[in-house]
Write a protein that holds these residues in place. Sequence first.
Motif, PDB file in Angstrom:
ATOM      1  N   LYS A 140       0.825  -1.202   0.000  1.00 42.81           N
ATOM      2  CA  LYS A 140       0.000   0.000   0.000  1.00 42.81           C
ATOM      3  C   LYS A 140       0.863   1.258   0.000  1.00 42.81           C
ATOM      4  O   LYS A 140       0.534   2.261  -0.638  1.00 42.81           O
ATOM      5  CB  LYS A 140      -0.940  -0.002   1.206  1.00 42.81           C
ATOM      6  CG  LYS A 140      -2.059  -1.030   1.085  1.00 42.81           C
ATOM      7  CD  LYS A 140      -2.946  -1.039   2.324  1.00 42.81           C
ATOM      8  CE  LYS A 140      -4.073  -2.069   2.160  1.00 42.81           C
ATOM      9  NZ  LYS A 140      -4.931  -2.153   3.371  1.00 42.81           N
ATOM     10  N   ILE A 141       1.975   1.207   0.738  1.00 42.49           N
ATOM     11  CA  ILE A 141       2.886   2.349   0.775  1.00 42.49           C
ATOM     12  C   ILE A 141       3.512   2.583  -0.597  1.00 42.49           C
ATOM     13  O   ILE A 141       3.670   3.730  -1.045  1.00 42.49           O
ATOM     14  CB  ILE A 141       3.983   2.134   1.848  1.00 42.49           C
ATOM     15  CG1 ILE A 141       3.351   2.155   3.245  1.00 42.49           C
ATOM     16  CG2 ILE A 141       5.073   3.199   1.734  1.00 42.49           C
ATOM     17  CD1 ILE A 141       4.300   1.751   4.356  1.00 42.49           C
ATOM     18  N   LEU A 142       3.842   1.490  -1.275  1.00 45.27           N
ATOM     19  CA  LEU A 142       4.495   1.586  -2.580  1.00 45.27           C
ATOM     20  C   LEU A 142       3.516   1.766  -3.734  1.00 45.27           C
ATOM     21  O   LEU A 142       3.934   2.001  -4.874  1.00 45.27           O
ATOM     22  CB  LEU A 142       5.336   0.324  -2.828  1.00 45.27           C
ATOM     23  CG  LEU A 142       6.517   0.100  -1.884  1.00 45.27           C
ATOM     24  CD1 LEU A 142       7.198  -1.235  -2.199  1.00 45.27           C
ATOM     25  CD2 LEU A 142       7.523   1.243  -1.981  1.00 45.27           C
ATOM     26  N   PHE A 143       2.239   1.670  -3.438  1.00 42.84           N
ATOM     27  CA  PHE A 143       1.246   1.710  -4.513  1.00 42.84           C
ATOM     28  C   PHE A 143       1.314   2.953  -5.409  1.00 42.84           C
ATOM     29  O   PHE A 143       1.175   2.852  -6.623  1.00 42.84           O
ATOM     30  CB  PHE A 143      -0.165   1.555  -3.958  1.00 42.84           C
ATOM     31  CG  PHE A 143      -1.224   1.784  -4.992  1.00 42.84           C
ATOM     32  CD1 PHE A 143      -1.392   0.887  -6.045  1.00 42.84           C
ATOM     33  CD2 PHE A 143      -2.025   2.921  -4.961  1.00 42.84           C
ATOM     34  CE1 PHE A 143      -2.347   1.105  -7.033  1.00 42.84           C
ATOM     35  CE2 PHE A 143      -2.976   3.147  -5.940  1.00 42.84           C
ATOM     36  CZ  PHE A 143      -3.137   2.241  -6.972  1.00 42.84           C
ATOM     37  N   PRO A 144       1.516   4.169  -4.862  1.00 41.00           N
ATOM     38  CA  PRO A 144       1.590   5.338  -5.747  1.00 41.00           C
ATOM     39  C   PRO A 144       2.647   5.189  -6.847  1.00 41.00           C
ATOM     40  O   PRO A 144       2.444   5.648  -7.979  1.00 41.00           O
ATOM     41  CB  PRO A 144       1.944   6.477  -4.788  1.00 41.00           C
ATOM     42  CG  PRO A 144       1.357   6.048  -3.489  1.00 41.00           C
ATOM     43  CD  PRO A 144       1.561   4.565  -3.440  1.00 41.00           C
ATOM     44  N   PHE A 145       3.762   4.530  -6.520  1.00 39.78           N
ATOM     45  CA  PHE A 145       4.810   4.319  -7.527  1.00 39.78           C
ATOM     46  C   PHE A 145       4.336   3.315  -8.579  1.00 39.78           C
ATOM     47  O   PHE A 145       4.595   3.469  -9.771  1.00 39.78           O
ATOM     48  CB  PHE A 145       6.097   3.829  -6.862  1.00 39.78           C
ATOM     49  CG  PHE A 145       6.649   4.792  -5.846  1.00 39.78           C
ATOM     50  CD1 PHE A 145       7.391   5.893  -6.251  1.00 39.78           C
ATOM     51  CD2 PHE A 145       6.414   4.606  -4.492  1.00 39.78           C
ATOM     52  CE1 PHE A 145       7.896   6.792  -5.331  1.00 39.78           C
ATOM     53  CE2 PHE A 145       6.906   5.498  -3.560  1.00 39.78           C
ATOM     54  CZ  PHE A 145       7.651   6.598  -3.978  1.00 39.78           C
ATOM     55  N   GLN A 146       3.592   2.289  -8.128  1.00 35.61           N
ATOM     56  CA  GLN A 146       3.060   1.299  -9.060  1.00 35.61           C
ATOM     57  C   GLN A 146       2.022   1.926  -9.979  1.00 35.61           C
ATOM     58  O   GLN A 146       1.921   1.584 -11.155  1.00 35.61           O
ATOM     59  CB  GLN A 146       2.423   0.138  -8.295  1.00 35.61           C
ATOM     60  CG  GLN A 146       1.746  -0.895  -9.207  1.00 35.61           C
ATOM     61  CD  GLN A 146       0.953  -1.925  -8.436  1.00 35.61           C
ATOM     62  OE1 GLN A 146       1.506  -2.604  -7.587  1.00 35.61           O
ATOM     63  NE2 GLN A 146      -0.339  -2.035  -8.729  1.00 35.61           N
ATOM     64  N   ALA A 147       1.228   2.850  -9.435  1.00 36.65           N
ATOM     65  CA  ALA A 147       0.208   3.510 -10.246  1.00 36.65           C
ATOM     66  C   ALA A 147       0.831   4.348 -11.351  1.00 36.65           C
ATOM     67  O   ALA A 147       0.245   4.514 -12.428  1.00 36.65           O
ATOM     68  CB  ALA A 147      -0.687   4.386  -9.365  1.00 36.65           C
ATOM     69  N   VAL A 148       2.037   4.857 -11.098  1.00 36.20           N
ATOM     70  CA  VAL A 148       2.761   5.607 -12.130  1.00 36.20           C
ATOM     71  C   VAL A 148       3.365   4.661 -13.163  1.00 36.20           C
ATOM     72  O   VAL A 148       3.263   4.884 -14.379  1.00 36.20           O
ATOM     73  CB  VAL A 148       3.866   6.479 -11.494  1.00 36.20           C
ATOM     74  CG1 VAL A 148       4.740   7.123 -12.579  1.00 36.20           C
ATOM     75  CG2 VAL A 148       3.240   7.554 -10.616  1.00 36.20           C
ATOM     76  N   PHE A 149       3.953   3.563 -12.686  1.00 37.83           N
ATOM     77  CA  PHE A 149       4.585   2.600 -13.603  1.00 37.83           C
ATOM     78  C   PHE A 149       4.618   1.222 -12.943  1.00 37.83           C
ATOM     79  O   PHE A 149       5.366   1.001 -11.985  1.00 37.83           O
ATOM     80  CB  PHE A 149       5.999   3.034 -13.969  1.00 37.83           C
ATOM     81  CG  PHE A 149       6.583   2.258 -15.116  1.00 37.83           C
ATOM     82  CD1 PHE A 149       6.552   2.755 -16.406  1.00 37.83           C
ATOM     83  CD2 PHE A 149       7.181   1.012 -14.915  1.00 37.83           C
ATOM     84  CE1 PHE A 149       7.088   2.045 -17.474  1.00 37.83           C
ATOM     85  CE2 PHE A 149       7.709   0.292 -15.973  1.00 37.83           C
ATOM     86  CZ  PHE A 149       7.670   0.811 -17.259  1.00 37.83           C
ATOM     87  N   SER A 150       3.821   0.312 -13.460  1.00 40.23           N
ATOM     88  CA  SER A 150       3.776  -1.046 -12.917  1.00 40.23           C
ATOM     89  C   SER A 150       4.750  -1.947 -13.670  1.00 40.23           C
ATOM     90  O   SER A 150       4.575  -2.224 -14.857  1.00 40.23           O
ATOM     91  CB  SER A 150       2.358  -1.620 -13.030  1.00 40.23           C
ATOM     92  OG  SER A 150       2.359  -2.997 -12.762  1.00 40.23           O
ATOM     93  N   ILE A 151       5.771  -2.400 -12.967  1.00 41.14           N
ATOM     94  CA  ILE A 151       6.744  -3.307 -13.583  1.00 41.14           C
ATOM     95  C   ILE A 151       6.074  -4.618 -13.971  1.00 41.14           C
ATOM     96  O   ILE A 151       6.362  -5.197 -15.023  1.00 41.14           O
ATOM     97  CB  ILE A 151       7.922  -3.548 -12.616  1.00 41.14           C
ATOM     98  CG1 ILE A 151       8.680  -2.239 -12.373  1.00 41.14           C
ATOM     99  CG2 ILE A 151       8.861  -4.620 -13.164  1.00 41.14           C
ATOM    100  CD1 ILE A 151       9.785  -2.343 -11.346  1.00 41.14           C
ATOM    101  N   ARG A 152       5.159  -5.081 -13.124  1.00 40.60           N
ATOM    102  CA  ARG A 152       4.449  -6.325 -13.438  1.00 40.60           C
ATOM    103  C   ARG A 152       3.685  -6.202 -14.760  1.00 40.60           C
ATOM    104  O   ARG A 152       3.780  -7.073 -15.624  1.00 40.60           O
ATOM    105  CB  ARG A 152       3.481  -6.666 -12.308  1.00 40.60           C
ATOM    106  CG  ARG A 152       2.557  -7.830 -12.649  1.00 40.60           C
ATOM    107  CD  ARG A 152       1.502  -8.085 -11.592  1.00 40.60           C
ATOM    108  NE  ARG A 152       0.423  -8.909 -12.115  1.00 40.60           N
ATOM    109  CZ  ARG A 152      -0.661  -9.256 -11.429  1.00 40.60           C
ATOM    110  NH1 ARG A 152      -0.806  -8.836 -10.182  1.00 40.60           N
ATOM    111  NH2 ARG A 152      -1.589 -10.006 -11.985  1.00 40.60           N
ATOM    112  N   SER A 153       2.919  -5.127 -14.914  1.00 38.22           N
ATOM    113  CA  SER A 153       2.160  -4.937 -16.157  1.00 38.22           C
ATOM    114  C   SER A 153       3.088  -4.845 -17.355  1.00 38.22           C
ATOM    115  O   SER A 153       2.821  -5.426 -18.414  1.00 38.22           O
ATOM    116  CB  SER A 153       1.301  -3.666 -16.070  1.00 38.22           C
ATOM    117  OG  SER A 153       0.308  -3.796 -15.078  1.00 38.22           O
ATOM    118  N   TYR A 154       4.182  -4.115 -17.192  1.00 37.50           N
ATOM    119  CA  TYR A 154       5.149  -3.947 -18.288  1.00 37.50           C
ATOM    120  C   TYR A 154       5.673  -5.299 -18.754  1.00 37.50           C
ATOM    121  O   TYR A 154       5.691  -5.592 -19.956  1.00 37.50           O
ATOM    122  CB  TYR A 154       6.296  -3.060 -17.799  1.00 37.50           C
ATOM    123  CG  TYR A 154       7.383  -2.832 -18.824  1.00 37.50           C
ATOM    124  CD1 TYR A 154       7.242  -1.867 -19.811  1.00 37.50           C
ATOM    125  CD2 TYR A 154       8.566  -3.581 -18.792  1.00 37.50           C
ATOM    126  CE1 TYR A 154       8.246  -1.644 -20.744  1.00 37.50           C
ATOM    127  CE2 TYR A 154       9.568  -3.367 -19.708  1.00 37.50           C
ATOM    128  CZ  TYR A 154       9.403  -2.401 -20.700  1.00 37.50           C
ATOM    129  OH  TYR A 154      10.401  -2.199 -21.626  1.00 37.50           O
TER     130      TYR A 154
END
Length: 424
Positions: free
Chosen positions: A80-94
């Motif tokens: 949850k803390i790291l979520f804002p970074f994932q919302a900008v760029f998700s390595i998993r999705s990439y």
Amino acid sequence: MQSIKFCKRVIVKESLDMEHNNQDKKQKCNILIVHNRYKIAGGEDSVVQNEAALLRKHGHKVTLYLRSNEELEQYNTVQKILFPFQAVFSIRSYREIRNILHKEQINIVHVHNTLSVISPSVYYAARKEGIPIVQTVHNFRLVCPGALLVRENTICKECIEKGLGCAVKHNCYRGSKIQSLVSAMILWIHRKTGIYKHLHYICLTDFTRQLLMQADPRIFDIRRMYVKPNFVDIPKTENIVPFNEREQSYAYIGRLDEAKGIRVLLKAWQLLPERRLYIAGSGPLQEEISLLIQQEQRKNIVFLGAIAHDKVYELMGKIRALILPTQWYEGFPMTIVEAYSCGTPVIGSKLGNVEATVQDGKTGVLFEHHNPQALVDAVYRLEQMDGRKMQENIRQIYCDQYTGAVNYRQLTDIYEKIILSCQS
């Protein structure tokens, strides 16, 4: 009988189009459709399903990459803390998108929504593999972090005119400063990288296309902007009643919130005690509306709550008109096309994409969106019109613009143009 003939005519038209497409020997392109579902299902989810089914019916190989914001409920504290970074760029999705592009030999990537767990990383994955990307614009999120261009129930373009910081200042996304900041940062970062300039865009109306091009012509270049509406399937013939046999009733079908103009509608209906109004839907104002109807004994208003899709068509087919008193620009109200498929006119706000989709005096009546008396006058005006002629106009427009066969031709034409432009 007129309704049955109408539907038979459309079915014959669909069959002829299918036969023509079956004779087409050109190789069908492979499509990857990318969509991030919201926690509460909405119109975008239906569009994704409809377009995927349409393309498959015509022989295309369609791969779906679907994720849902419900994933967030399973996150631990660190995630949850790291979520804002994932919302900008998700390595998993990439990574997952690149693997699909390799494995399925995709010719074009069609994106519908990336917020929040997929993220714009899908664009970079496709660009890395040299695959063209088209983004359907369902709302105004590309120029407004809140997606609606609305603040305090009023049209707002501050983020376009003064910068994305306005959304953070006013807590425009879900009333949260943190979520507004994340939404604004997503736009700001990916504008800076220039990725949006490499996308092609499908707008659901020309109104949206013009608004985006005016907002930022550097990103929304007219050469990469296309217009294609959504479509709906032909409803069952028993749902469609000839206009002169319909009951003197009207309906609102949709989300129950301020931006949809529910309060304007209820004030207007105080002045129309002899006309029945059906309200179908759910949302933040659901309990308030139900309580108001009971307390004030509004016997001319029937509150149905959320209803199944087949019941929507059943209702559409018997009312005099659908009412859309929206207070914002809208993306593309599917209820308008659903009404048209039943030969039902629309009384709608003279605003944004409702105004762009309803032809005043031909397929319905427009009124000043904030004025209850103007809505009352619109009802009176509709009742003075030739209902049979209007129904014929609506049927013709539905056949010409909003069937699956028409939509398939439009969609594949756009795909072909994009693929050819990227090859040249």
